[in-house]
Design a protein around this motif. Sequence first.
Motif, PDB file in Angstrom:
ATOM      1  N   LEU A 244       0.836  -1.207   0.000  1.00  0.00           N
ATOM      2  CA  LEU A 244       0.000   0.000   0.000  1.00  0.00           C
ATOM      3  C   LEU A 244       0.870   1.256   0.000  1.00  0.00           C
ATOM      4  CD1 LEU A 244      -2.505  -1.019   2.826  1.00  0.00           C
ATOM      5  CD2 LEU A 244      -2.965  -0.972   0.353  1.00  0.00           C
TER       6      LEU A 244
ATOM      7  N   ASP B 221       2.167  -6.223   2.659  1.00  0.00           N
ATOM      8  CA  ASP B 221       2.756  -5.312   3.651  1.00  0.00           C
ATOM      9  C   ASP B 221       3.213  -6.025   4.929  1.00  0.00           C
ATOM     10  OD1 ASP B 221       2.556  -2.524   2.569  1.00  0.00           O
ATOM     11  OD2 ASP B 221       0.467  -3.121   2.317  1.00  0.00           O
TER      12      ASP B 221
ATOM     13  N   PHE C  30       6.061  -5.177   7.399  1.00  0.00           N
ATOM     14  CA  PHE C  30       5.907  -4.111   8.397  1.00  0.00           C
ATOM     15  C   PHE C  30       5.235  -4.679   9.653  1.00  0.00           C
ATOM     16  CE2 PHE C  30       5.691  -1.838   4.188  1.00  0.00           C
ATOM     17  CZ  PHE C  30       7.008  -1.390   4.237  1.00  0.00           C
TER      18      PHE C  30
ATOM     19  N   GLU D 264       5.425  -4.275  12.726  1.00  0.00           N
ATOM     20  CA  GLU D 264       5.035  -3.435  13.858  1.00  0.00           C
ATOM     21  C   GLU D 264       3.533  -3.150  13.882  1.00  0.00           C
ATOM     22  OE1 GLU D 264       6.917   0.541  15.505  1.00  0.00           O
ATOM     23  OE2 GLU D 264       5.807   0.929  13.669  1.00  0.00           O
ATOM     24  N   ASP D 265       2.888  -3.177  12.710  1.00  0.00           N
ATOM     25  CA  ASP D 265       1.485  -2.776  12.683  1.00  0.00           C
ATOM     26  C   ASP D 265       0.536  -3.851  13.202  1.00  0.00           C
ATOM     27  OD1 ASP D 265       1.872  -0.179  11.714  1.00  0.00           O
ATOM     28  OD2 ASP D 265       2.283  -0.991   9.732  1.00  0.00           O
TER      29      ASP D 265
ATOM     30  N   ARG E  70      -4.639  -5.818   5.193  1.00  0.00           N
ATOM     31  CA  ARG E  70      -3.722  -6.206   6.264  1.00  0.00           C
ATOM     32  C   ARG E  70      -4.426  -6.901   7.431  1.00  0.00           C
ATOM     33  NH1 ARG E  70       0.970  -2.131   7.561  1.00  0.00           N
ATOM     34  NH2 ARG E  70       1.763  -4.180   8.206  1.00  0.00           N
TER      35      ARG E  70
ATOM     36  N   GLY F 214       1.922   1.302  14.133  1.00  0.00           N
ATOM     37  CA  GLY F 214       2.597   2.545  13.758  1.00  0.00           C
ATOM     38  C   GLY F 214       2.006   3.771  14.434  1.00  0.00           C
TER      39      GLY F 214
ATOM     40  N   ARG G 208      -5.919   4.879  10.037  1.00  0.00           N
ATOM     41  CA  ARG G 208      -5.823   3.447  10.338  1.00  0.00           C
ATOM     42  C   ARG G 208      -6.259   3.093  11.768  1.00  0.00           C
ATOM     43  NH1 ARG G 208      -1.969   1.052   6.896  1.00  0.00           N
ATOM     44  NH2 ARG G 208      -2.280   2.016   4.847  1.00  0.00           N
TER      45      ARG G 208
ATOM     46  N   LEU H 275       0.534   9.180   7.529  1.00  0.00           N
ATOM     47  CA  LEU H 275       0.018   7.814   7.645  1.00  0.00           C
ATOM     48  C   LEU H 275      -0.151   7.404   9.103  1.00  0.00           C
ATOM     49  CD1 LEU H 275      -0.779   5.045   6.476  1.00  0.00           C
ATOM     50  CD2 LEU H 275       1.668   4.456   6.423  1.00  0.00           C
ATOM     51  N   HIS H 276       0.931   7.464   9.864  1.00  0.00           N
ATOM     52  CA  HIS H 276       0.908   6.980  11.247  1.00  0.00           C
ATOM     53  C   HIS H 276       1.459   8.035  12.202  1.00  0.00           C
ATOM     54  CE1 HIS H 276       1.095   2.607   9.659  1.00  0.00           C
ATOM     55  NE2 HIS H 276      -0.074   2.767  10.249  1.00  0.00           N
TER      56      HIS H 276
ATOM     57  N   ILE I 173       6.784   2.510  -0.210  1.00  0.00           N
ATOM     58  CA  ILE I 173       5.430   2.084   0.180  1.00  0.00           C
ATOM     59  C   ILE I 173       5.154   2.532   1.624  1.00  0.00           C
ATOM     60  CG2 ILE I 173       5.044   0.245  -1.494  1.00  0.00           C
ATOM     61  CD1 ILE I 173       6.076  -1.767   0.564  1.00  0.00           C
ATOM     62  N   ASP I 174       5.646   3.729   1.909  1.00  0.00           N
ATOM     63  CA  ASP I 174       5.312   4.448   3.145  1.00  0.00           C
ATOM     64  C   ASP I 174       5.823   3.773   4.413  1.00  0.00           C
ATOM     65  OD1 ASP I 174       4.032   6.090   1.352  1.00  0.00           O
ATOM     66  OD2 ASP I 174       2.007   5.374   1.836  1.00  0.00           O
ATOM     67  N   GLY I 175       6.820   2.905   4.291  1.00  0.00           N
ATOM     68  CA  GLY I 175       7.390   2.258   5.477  1.00  0.00           C
ATOM     69  C   GLY I 175       8.646   2.975   5.932  1.00  0.00           C
TER      70      GLY I 175
ATOM     71  N   SER J  77      10.836   1.973  12.052  1.00  0.00           N
ATOM     72  CA  SER J  77      10.143   1.366  13.206  1.00  0.00           C
ATOM     73  C   SER J  77       9.281   0.186  12.760  1.00  0.00           C
ATOM     74  CB  SER J  77       9.288   2.401  13.944  1.00  0.00           C
ATOM     75  OG  SER J  77       8.079   2.651  13.257  1.00  0.00           O
ATOM     76  N   CYS J  78       8.672   0.308  11.588  1.00  0.00           N
ATOM     77  CA  CYS J  78       7.648  -0.678  11.220  1.00  0.00           C
ATOM     78  C   CYS J  78       8.202  -2.042  10.845  1.00  0.00           C
ATOM     79  CB  CYS J  78       6.761  -0.150  10.106  1.00  0.00           C
ATOM     80  SG  CYS J  78       7.601   0.802   8.883  1.00  0.00           S
TER      81      CYS J  78
HETATM   82  C1  CIR Z   1       0.918   0.456   4.823  1.00  0.00           C
HETATM   83  O1  CIR Z   1       0.427   1.401   4.183  1.00  0.00           O
HETATM   84  O2  CIR Z   1       0.298  -0.145   5.694  1.00  0.00           O
HETATM   85  C2  CIR Z   1       2.330   0.042   4.507  1.00  0.00           C
HETATM   86  N1  CIR Z   1       2.576   0.199   3.110  1.00  0.00           N
HETATM   87  C3  CIR Z   1       3.324   0.857   5.300  1.00  0.00           C
HETATM   88  C4  CIR Z   1       3.217   0.594   6.771  1.00  0.00           C
HETATM   89  C5  CIR Z   1       4.200   1.367   7.566  1.00  0.00           C
HETATM   90  N2  CIR Z   1       4.060   1.027   8.940  1.00  0.00           N
HETATM   91  C6  CIR Z   1       4.509   1.781   9.936  1.00  0.00           C
HETATM   92  O3  CIR Z   1       5.015   2.870   9.711  1.00  0.00           O
HETATM   93  N3  CIR Z   1       4.318   1.338  11.175  1.00  0.00           N
END
Ligand code: CIR
Length: 260
Positions: free
Chosen positions: A23, A65, A68, A70-71, A90, A119, A135, A165-166, A247-249, A252-253
């Motif tokens: 994502l 995803d 990542f 951590e989520d 996810r 996140g 989220r 995002l987070h 992809i926005d990671g 930490s994730c």
């Molecule tokens: C997402 O959009 O869920 C993943 N592409 C990126 C998640 C990044 N997670 C984070 O910063 N904890």
Amino acid sequence: MPSSIHFSLALVRPPTPSVVDGLRADEGPDPDFAAFLDEHVSYRRALEAAGVRVEEMAPLNAFPDAVFVEDAALCLGSHAIVLRPGAPSRFGEAEAITADLEARFATVARVDDGFVDGGDILVTDREVLVGLSARTNAAGAKALAVAVAPTGRPVRVVTTPPDVLHFKTDCAVIGADVIFSTARLAASDCFDGYDVLVCPSGEEAAANMIRVNDHVLMRTGFPKTEALLRDSGYDVITVRADEAARIDGGLSCMSLRCAP
Ligand code: CIR
């Protein structure tokens, strides 16, 4: 209460070829799988250099995803919590990580309502902050507080800046009582009572760093931030994470840091 900067173990999940479908908020280019794998190896080495044992969980090609990790979970000492990631693609990552947690932690709780991405959770020595975002919603934050309760840590609900995002996209714990934060997030006063080191303008993409034992791990390529940290006395390890960033990671994730 357990320290928020000392860890003995980091759980990671290697990226799989489906990571190219991860994502992202913008229509940017796909990450390159081979380069992502290389960066992931470097990331693991950096965690080891900071003094943690790295354990690999099974790759999950069905979830683009899943790297990542951590989520999907939160670890607080010997207590682990299975979260409820907020993106439909996810949802299944929570179920997939449950057995990994049960094998390692004395107790495993579950967020049983709403949505919470890891996140959006910042653990400090005195509290757990949960940022509402696209989220993470109020029902999830409330259920998280119930799951965290056995640890005795208070949970405080805060707000993630718009279009971010987070919550932790914009901040990190870098000392027992010290937060690194973008100016836009610090302006919300959510860190009143903490020492705050403000991210240099234009380098906001570096704010998702991680303090691991005596080191701060940050992304390669942000010279003003690196200089600020070094001049402030931090022992910095730089790690390339350009493919994850597509992809926005961030840093930490890609791991669950813990001390089970
Ligand atoms: C997402 O959009 O869920 C993943 N592409 C990126 C998640 C990044 N997670 C984070 O910063 N904890």
